[in-house]
Write a protein that holds these residues in place. Structure first.
Motif, PDB file in Angstrom:
ATOM      1  N   ARG A  29       0.816  -1.221   0.000  1.00  0.00           N
ATOM      2  CA  ARG A  29       0.000   0.000   0.000  1.00  0.00           C
ATOM      3  C   ARG A  29       0.851   1.274   0.000  1.00  0.00           C
ATOM      4  NH1 ARG A  29      -2.902  -2.671   4.468  1.00  0.00           N
ATOM      5  NH2 ARG A  29      -4.324  -4.105   3.459  1.00  0.00           N
ATOM      6  N   GLY A  30       1.993   1.229  -0.694  1.00  0.00           N
ATOM      7  CA  GLY A  30       2.836   2.409  -0.827  1.00  0.00           C
ATOM      8  C   GLY A  30       3.797   2.652   0.313  1.00  0.00           C
ATOM      9  N   GLU A  31       3.878   1.748   1.284  1.00  0.00           N
ATOM     10  CA  GLU A  31       4.784   1.934   2.417  1.00  0.00           C
ATOM     11  C   GLU A  31       6.171   1.376   2.158  1.00  0.00           C
ATOM     12  OE1 GLU A  31       3.000   0.500   5.978  1.00  0.00           O
ATOM     13  OE2 GLU A  31       1.163   1.634   5.639  1.00  0.00           O
ATOM     14  N   GLY A  32       6.323   0.527   1.159  1.00  0.00           N
ATOM     15  CA  GLY A  32       7.628  -0.007   0.811  1.00  0.00           C
ATOM     16  C   GLY A  32       7.978  -1.327   1.471  1.00  0.00           C
ATOM     17  N   GLY A  33       7.135  -1.832   2.338  1.00  0.00           N
ATOM     18  CA  GLY A  33       7.418  -3.102   2.997  1.00  0.00           C
ATOM     19  C   GLY A  33       6.457  -3.356   4.144  1.00  0.00           C
ATOM     20  N   HIS A  34       6.789  -4.393   4.917  1.00  0.00           N
ATOM     21  CA  HIS A  34       5.933  -4.799   6.028  1.00  0.00           C
ATOM     22  C   HIS A  34       6.764  -4.930   7.295  1.00  0.00           C
ATOM     23  CE1 HIS A  34       2.912  -5.841   3.042  1.00  0.00           C
ATOM     24  NE2 HIS A  34       3.875  -6.445   2.377  1.00  0.00           N
ATOM     25  N   GLU A  35       6.189  -4.537   8.413  1.00  0.00           N
ATOM     26  CA  GLU A  35       6.819  -4.738   9.718  1.00  0.00           C
ATOM     27  C   GLU A  35       6.212  -5.975  10.356  1.00  0.00           C
ATOM     28  OE1 GLU A  35       6.144  -1.336  12.130  1.00  0.00           O
ATOM     29  OE2 GLU A  35       7.745  -0.192  11.190  1.00  0.00           O
ATOM     30  N   HIS A  36       7.048  -6.718  11.061  1.00  0.00           N
ATOM     31  CA  HIS A  36       6.571  -7.892  11.770  1.00  0.00           C
ATOM     32  C   HIS A  36       7.196  -7.886  13.160  1.00  0.00           C
ATOM     33  CE1 HIS A  36       5.228 -11.887  12.688  1.00  0.00           C
ATOM     34  NE2 HIS A  36       6.478 -12.311  12.826  1.00  0.00           N
ATOM     35  N   THR A  37       6.393  -7.886  14.197  1.00  0.00           N
ATOM     36  CA  THR A  37       6.882  -7.888  15.569  1.00  0.00           C
ATOM     37  C   THR A  37       7.253  -9.307  15.966  1.00  0.00           C
ATOM     38  OG1 THR A  37       5.416  -6.051  16.071  1.00  0.00           O
ATOM     39  CG2 THR A  37       6.338  -7.251  17.931  1.00  0.00           C
ATOM     40  N   SER A  38       8.474  -9.481  16.434  1.00  0.00           N
ATOM     41  CA  SER A  38       8.956 -10.795  16.863  1.00  0.00           C
ATOM     42  C   SER A  38       8.775 -10.939  18.367  1.00  0.00           C
ATOM     43  CB  SER A  38      10.429 -10.964  16.520  1.00  0.00           C
ATOM     44  OG  SER A  38      10.618 -10.889  15.138  1.00  0.00           O
ATOM     45  N   VAL A  39       8.336 -12.126  18.777  1.00  0.00           N
ATOM     46  CA  VAL A  39       8.122 -12.431  20.186  1.00  0.00           C
ATOM     47  C   VAL A  39       8.803 -13.761  20.485  1.00  0.00           C
ATOM     48  CG1 VAL A  39       6.381 -12.852  21.961  1.00  0.00           C
ATOM     49  CG2 VAL A  39       5.911 -11.249  20.130  1.00  0.00           C
ATOM     50  N   THR A  40       9.506 -13.837  21.627  1.00  0.00           N
ATOM     51  CA  THR A  40      10.162 -15.089  22.011  1.00  0.00           C
ATOM     52  C   THR A  40       9.122 -16.092  22.491  1.00  0.00           C
ATOM     53  OG1 THR A  40      10.504 -14.372  24.286  1.00  0.00           O
ATOM     54  CG2 THR A  40      12.248 -13.866  22.701  1.00  0.00           C
ATOM     55  N   ALA A  41       9.558 -17.312  22.762  1.00  0.00           N
ATOM     56  CA  ALA A  41       8.649 -18.370  23.239  1.00  0.00           C
ATOM     57  C   ALA A  41       8.061 -18.028  24.607  1.00  0.00           C
ATOM     58  CB  ALA A  41       9.394 -19.700  23.309  1.00  0.00           C
ATOM     59  N   GLU A  42       8.767 -17.218  25.389  1.00  0.00           N
ATOM     60  CA  GLU A  42       8.273 -16.823  26.714  1.00  0.00           C
ATOM     61  C   GLU A  42       7.335 -15.632  26.641  1.00  0.00           C
ATOM     62  OE1 GLU A  42      11.768 -16.971  26.217  1.00  0.00           O
ATOM     63  OE2 GLU A  42      11.721 -19.088  26.779  1.00  0.00           O
ATOM     64  N   GLY A  43       7.123 -15.074  25.463  1.00  0.00           N
ATOM     65  CA  GLY A  43       6.230 -13.942  25.310  1.00  0.00           C
ATOM     66  C   GLY A  43       6.914 -12.590  25.419  1.00  0.00           C
ATOM     67  N   GLU A  44       8.249 -12.583  25.417  1.00  0.00           N
ATOM     68  CA  GLU A  44       9.005 -11.345  25.510  1.00  0.00           C
ATOM     69  C   GLU A  44       9.151 -10.702  24.130  1.00  0.00           C
ATOM     70  OE1 GLU A  44      10.409  -9.936  28.332  1.00  0.00           O
ATOM     71  OE2 GLU A  44       9.320 -11.462  29.465  1.00  0.00           O
ATOM     72  N   PHE A  45       9.155  -9.383  24.102  1.00  0.00           N
ATOM     73  CA  PHE A  45       9.359  -8.638  22.864  1.00  0.00           C
ATOM     74  C   PHE A  45      10.778  -8.876  22.372  1.00  0.00           C
ATOM     75  CE2 PHE A  45      10.749  -4.676  20.807  1.00  0.00           C
ATOM     76  CZ  PHE A  45       9.870  -4.657  19.744  1.00  0.00           C
ATOM     77  N   ASP A  46      10.931  -9.229  21.091  1.00  0.00           N
ATOM     78  CA  ASP A  46      12.234  -9.570  20.543  1.00  0.00           C
ATOM     79  C   ASP A  46      12.668  -8.617  19.431  1.00  0.00           C
ATOM     80  OD1 ASP A  46      14.542 -11.094  20.442  1.00  0.00           O
ATOM     81  OD2 ASP A  46      13.752 -12.404  18.889  1.00  0.00           O
ATOM     82  N   GLY A  47      11.869  -7.598  19.139  1.00  0.00           N
ATOM     83  CA  GLY A  47      12.248  -6.634  18.107  1.00  0.00           C
ATOM     84  C   GLY A  47      11.246  -6.609  16.965  1.00  0.00           C
TER      85      GLY A  47
END
Length: 87
Positions: A29-47
């Motif tokens: 949609r004109g943004e140039g790409g997609h962001e994907h939030t990574s989460v570890t198996a413990e539910g912690e934010f990974d970037g």
């Protein structure tokens, strides 16, 4: 290709001709790409991972005009702001 002129400071100040994403791309949609939030198996934010869309070539850029560097004293004075009233 949809080209535009931009200013870049790295590795040296210059005006570059760069590609832009397709505004009506059905995938990004004109943004140039997609962001994907990574989460570890413990539910912690990974970037956040960035996946560029094929409609846009991030590496497509050509330097048009190298710009001179500002003298150090001008660069240093430009960011000094006073919180004193003018009167």
């Amino acid at each position: 290709m949809r080209l535009r002129i931009r200013y870049t400071a790295q590795p040296r100040p210059a005006l570059v001709l760069t590609d832009t994403p397709r505004p009506r791309c059905p995938h990004c949609r004109g943004e140039g790409g997609h962001e994907h939030t990574s989460v570890t198996a413990e539910g912690e934010f990974d970037g956040i991972d960035w996946y560029p869309c094929p409609c846009w070539g991030e590496a497509r850029r050509w330097s048009l005009l190298p710009l001179p560097r500002l003298p150090l004293r001008w660069r240093r004075d430009r960011h000094l702001y006073s919180d004193e009233p003018p009167f």
